[in-house]
Design a protein around this motif. Structure first.
Motif, PDB file in Angstrom:
ATOM      1  N   GLU A  47      15.951 -82.194 -26.018  1.00  0.00           N
ATOM      2  CA  GLU A  47      15.780 -80.758 -26.212  1.00  0.00           C
ATOM      3  C   GLU A  47      17.143 -80.098 -26.364  1.00  0.00           C
ATOM      4  O   GLU A  47      18.063 -80.370 -25.589  1.00  0.00           O
ATOM      5  N   PHE A  48      17.274 -79.260 -27.367  1.00  0.00           N
ATOM      6  CA  PHE A  48      18.499 -78.526 -27.612  1.00  0.00           C
ATOM      7  C   PHE A  48      18.248 -77.035 -27.417  1.00  0.00           C
ATOM      8  O   PHE A  48      17.145 -76.546 -27.635  1.00  0.00           O
ATOM      9  N   PHE A  49      19.304 -76.339 -27.024  1.00  0.00           N
ATOM     10  CA  PHE A  49      19.245 -74.890 -26.886  1.00  0.00           C
ATOM     11  C   PHE A  49      20.293 -74.266 -27.795  1.00  0.00           C
ATOM     12  O   PHE A  49      21.411 -74.763 -27.897  1.00  0.00           O
ATOM     13  N   ASN A  50      19.924 -73.168 -28.445  1.00  0.00           N
ATOM     14  CA  ASN A  50      20.886 -72.456 -29.282  1.00  0.00           C
ATOM     15  C   ASN A  50      21.419 -71.241 -28.516  1.00  0.00           C
ATOM     16  O   ASN A  50      21.043 -70.997 -27.363  1.00  0.00           O
ATOM     17  N   VAL A  51      22.291 -70.492 -29.152  1.00  0.00           N
ATOM     18  CA  VAL A  51      22.943 -69.355 -28.500  1.00  0.00           C
ATOM     19  C   VAL A  51      21.912 -68.329 -28.033  1.00  0.00           C
ATOM     20  O   VAL A  51      21.972 -67.855 -26.890  1.00  0.00           O
ATOM     21  N   GLU A  52      20.960 -68.001 -28.877  1.00  0.00           N
ATOM     22  CA  GLU A  52      19.967 -66.985 -28.518  1.00  0.00           C
ATOM     23  C   GLU A  52      19.140 -67.406 -27.302  1.00  0.00           C
ATOM     24  O   GLU A  52      18.844 -66.598 -26.428  1.00  0.00           O
ATOM     25  N   GLN A  53      18.795 -68.672 -27.241  1.00  0.00           N
ATOM     26  CA  GLN A  53      18.028 -69.171 -26.094  1.00  0.00           C
ATOM     27  C   GLN A  53      18.860 -69.115 -24.811  1.00  0.00           C
ATOM     28  O   GLN A  53      18.345 -68.784 -23.741  1.00  0.00           O
ATOM     29  N   LEU A  54      20.145 -69.435 -24.923  1.00  0.00           N
ATOM     30  CA  LEU A  54      21.016 -69.368 -23.744  1.00  0.00           C
ATOM     31  C   LEU A  54      21.204 -67.932 -23.274  1.00  0.00           C
ATOM     32  O   LEU A  54      21.234 -67.670 -22.068  1.00  0.00           O
ATOM     33  N   VAL A  55      21.306 -67.002 -24.219  1.00  0.00           N
ATOM     34  CA  VAL A  55      21.416 -65.583 -23.860  1.00  0.00           C
ATOM     35  C   VAL A  55      20.169 -65.155 -23.090  1.00  0.00           C
ATOM     36  O   VAL A  55      20.249 -64.490 -22.049  1.00  0.00           O
ATOM     37  N   GLU A  56      19.014 -65.570 -23.568  1.00  0.00           N
ATOM     38  CA  GLU A  56      17.754 -65.216 -22.916  1.00  0.00           C
ATOM     39  C   GLU A  56      17.633 -65.865 -21.536  1.00  0.00           C
ATOM     40  O   GLU A  56      17.202 -65.228 -20.575  1.00  0.00           O
ATOM     41  N   MET A  57      18.038 -67.132 -21.419  1.00  0.00           N
ATOM     42  CA  MET A  57      17.914 -67.848 -20.150  1.00  0.00           C
ATOM     43  C   MET A  57      18.864 -67.318 -19.084  1.00  0.00           C
ATOM     44  O   MET A  57      18.486 -67.173 -17.923  1.00  0.00           O
ATOM     45  N   THR A  58      20.114 -67.059 -19.480  1.00  0.00           N
ATOM     46  CA  THR A  58      21.139 -66.689 -18.497  1.00  0.00           C
ATOM     47  C   THR A  58      21.267 -65.190 -18.281  1.00  0.00           C
ATOM     48  O   THR A  58      21.728 -64.764 -17.233  1.00  0.00           O
ATOM     49  N   GLY A  59      20.902 -64.410 -19.305  1.00  0.00           N
ATOM     50  CA  GLY A  59      21.105 -62.965 -19.221  1.00  0.00           C
ATOM     51  C   GLY A  59      22.528 -62.564 -19.569  1.00  0.00           C
ATOM     52  O   GLY A  59      22.901 -61.399 -19.429  1.00  0.00           O
ATOM     53  N   TRP A  60      23.340 -63.522 -19.995  1.00  0.00           N
ATOM     54  CA  TRP A  60      24.716 -63.238 -20.382  1.00  0.00           C
ATOM     55  C   TRP A  60      24.742 -62.737 -21.822  1.00  0.00           C
ATOM     56  O   TRP A  60      23.805 -62.918 -22.587  1.00  0.00           O
ATOM     57  N   SER A  61      25.854 -62.151 -22.198  1.00  0.00           N
ATOM     58  CA  SER A  61      25.971 -61.632 -23.567  1.00  0.00           C
ATOM     59  C   SER A  61      26.190 -62.778 -24.552  1.00  0.00           C
ATOM     60  O   SER A  61      26.621 -63.870 -24.187  1.00  0.00           O
ATOM     61  N   ARG A  62      25.907 -62.470 -25.803  1.00  0.00           N
ATOM     62  CA  ARG A  62      26.123 -63.449 -26.876  1.00  0.00           C
ATOM     63  C   ARG A  62      27.608 -63.810 -26.959  1.00  0.00           C
ATOM     64  O   ARG A  62      27.970 -64.966 -27.167  1.00  0.00           O
ATOM     65  N   LYS A  63      28.477 -62.826 -26.754  1.00  0.00           N
ATOM     66  CA  LYS A  63      29.920 -63.049 -26.800  1.00  0.00           C
ATOM     67  C   LYS A  63      30.361 -64.035 -25.714  1.00  0.00           C
ATOM     68  O   LYS A  63      31.186 -64.920 -25.964  1.00  0.00           O
ATOM     69  N   THR A  64      29.810 -63.914 -24.520  1.00  0.00           N
ATOM     70  CA  THR A  64      30.148 -64.828 -23.419  1.00  0.00           C
ATOM     71  C   THR A  64      29.714 -66.257 -23.741  1.00  0.00           C
ATOM     72  O   THR A  64      30.474 -67.206 -23.531  1.00  0.00           O
ATOM     73  N   ILE A  65      28.507 -66.390 -24.270  1.00  0.00           N
ATOM     74  CA  ILE A  65      27.993 -67.720 -24.621  1.00  0.00           C
ATOM     75  C   ILE A  65      28.849 -68.346 -25.719  1.00  0.00           C
ATOM     76  O   ILE A  65      29.234 -69.520 -25.632  1.00  0.00           O
ATOM     77  N   LEU A  66      29.165 -67.574 -26.750  1.00  0.00           N
ATOM     78  CA  LEU A  66      30.009 -68.095 -27.834  1.00  0.00           C
ATOM     79  C   LEU A  66      31.399 -68.458 -27.317  1.00  0.00           C
ATOM     80  O   LEU A  66      31.997 -69.442 -27.764  1.00  0.00           O
ATOM     81  N   ASN A  67      31.906 -67.692 -26.373  1.00  0.00           N
ATOM     82  CA  ASN A  67      33.196 -67.991 -25.769  1.00  0.00           C
ATOM     83  C   ASN A  67      33.148 -69.339 -25.039  1.00  0.00           C
ATOM     84  O   ASN A  67      34.094 -70.124 -25.107  1.00  0.00           O
ATOM     85  N   MET A  68      32.050 -69.616 -24.371  1.00  0.00           N
ATOM     86  CA  MET A  68      31.895 -70.911 -23.696  1.00  0.00           C
ATOM     87  C   MET A  68      31.884 -72.050 -24.714  1.00  0.00           C
ATOM     88  O   MET A  68      32.532 -73.081 -24.517  1.00  0.00           O
ATOM     89  N   PHE A  69      31.127 -71.877 -25.809  1.00  0.00           N
ATOM     90  CA  PHE A  69      31.082 -72.914 -26.844  1.00  0.00           C
ATOM     91  C   PHE A  69      32.468 -73.154 -27.445  1.00  0.00           C
ATOM     92  O   PHE A  69      32.857 -74.303 -27.679  1.00  0.00           O
ATOM     93  N   ASN A  70      33.208 -72.081 -27.688  1.00  0.00           N
ATOM     94  CA  ASN A  70      34.495 -72.197 -28.377  1.00  0.00           C
ATOM     95  C   ASN A  70      35.646 -72.609 -27.480  1.00  0.00           C
ATOM     96  O   ASN A  70      36.566 -73.288 -27.943  1.00  0.00           O
ATOM     97  N   ASN A  71      35.641 -72.201 -26.210  1.00  0.00           N
ATOM     98  CA  ASN A  71      36.849 -72.346 -25.398  1.00  0.00           C
ATOM     99  C   ASN A  71      36.710 -73.201 -24.140  1.00  0.00           C
ATOM    100  O   ASN A  71      37.722 -73.564 -23.554  1.00  0.00           O
ATOM    101  N   ASP A  72      35.524 -73.492 -23.695  1.00  0.00           N
ATOM    102  CA  ASP A  72      35.355 -74.263 -22.457  1.00  0.00           C
ATOM    103  C   ASP A  72      35.150 -75.740 -22.789  1.00  0.00           C
ATOM    104  O   ASP A  72      34.101 -76.129 -23.310  1.00  0.00           O
ATOM    105  N   PRO A  73      36.131 -76.591 -22.482  1.00  0.00           N
ATOM    106  CA  PRO A  73      36.004 -78.010 -22.817  1.00  0.00           C
ATOM    107  C   PRO A  73      34.897 -78.721 -22.033  1.00  0.00           C
ATOM    108  O   PRO A  73      34.403 -79.759 -22.472  1.00  0.00           O
TER     109      PRO A  73
END
Length: 106
Positions: A47-73
């Motif tokens: 099962e895979f999750f995309n950005v929109e699903q993570l935003v819905e699950m966590t309640g975090w902003s789209r910018k925060t989620i994208l920041n995790m994808f781009n900058n958190d190793p």
């Protein structure tokens, strides 16, 4: 007459023995098949999750989620063309480790 009835009875007994032997053989085959299947690796759904699903699950902003994808190793997401995805087990592993801030507080 008695000879015909005796002949039929013997044939019936012979057929019953054959059926019993065939039944035993098929049960043995089924057991052998099951034991062979037990040694195979278990295949499960991924099962895979995309950005929109993570935003819905966590309640975090789209910018925060994208920041995790781009900058958190430690966040093991993958770029899937125009969007990001992360596998469910990788997401669970990421959240089970905690953050450096949480570890310092302990």
């Amino acid at each position: 007459m008695a000879s015909n009835l005796e002949l039929i009875r013997k044939q019936r007994e012979a057929l019953e023995k054959q059926n019993a032997a065939a039944s035993k053989k098929s049960r043995k085959t089924a057991v052998d098949t099951n034991s062979a299947e037990a040694s195979r690796p278990i295949i499960c759904d991924i099962e895979f999750f995309n950005v929109e699903q993570l935003v819905e699950m966590t309640g975090w902003s789209r910018k925060t989620i994208l920041n995790m994808f781009n900058n958190d190793p430690d966040f093991k997401g993958r770029n899937n063309g125009k969007s990001w995805i992360i596998e469910a087990h990788a997401l669970i592993e990421y959240f089970s480790k905690g953050t450096p801030i949480e570890e310092e507080a302990i």
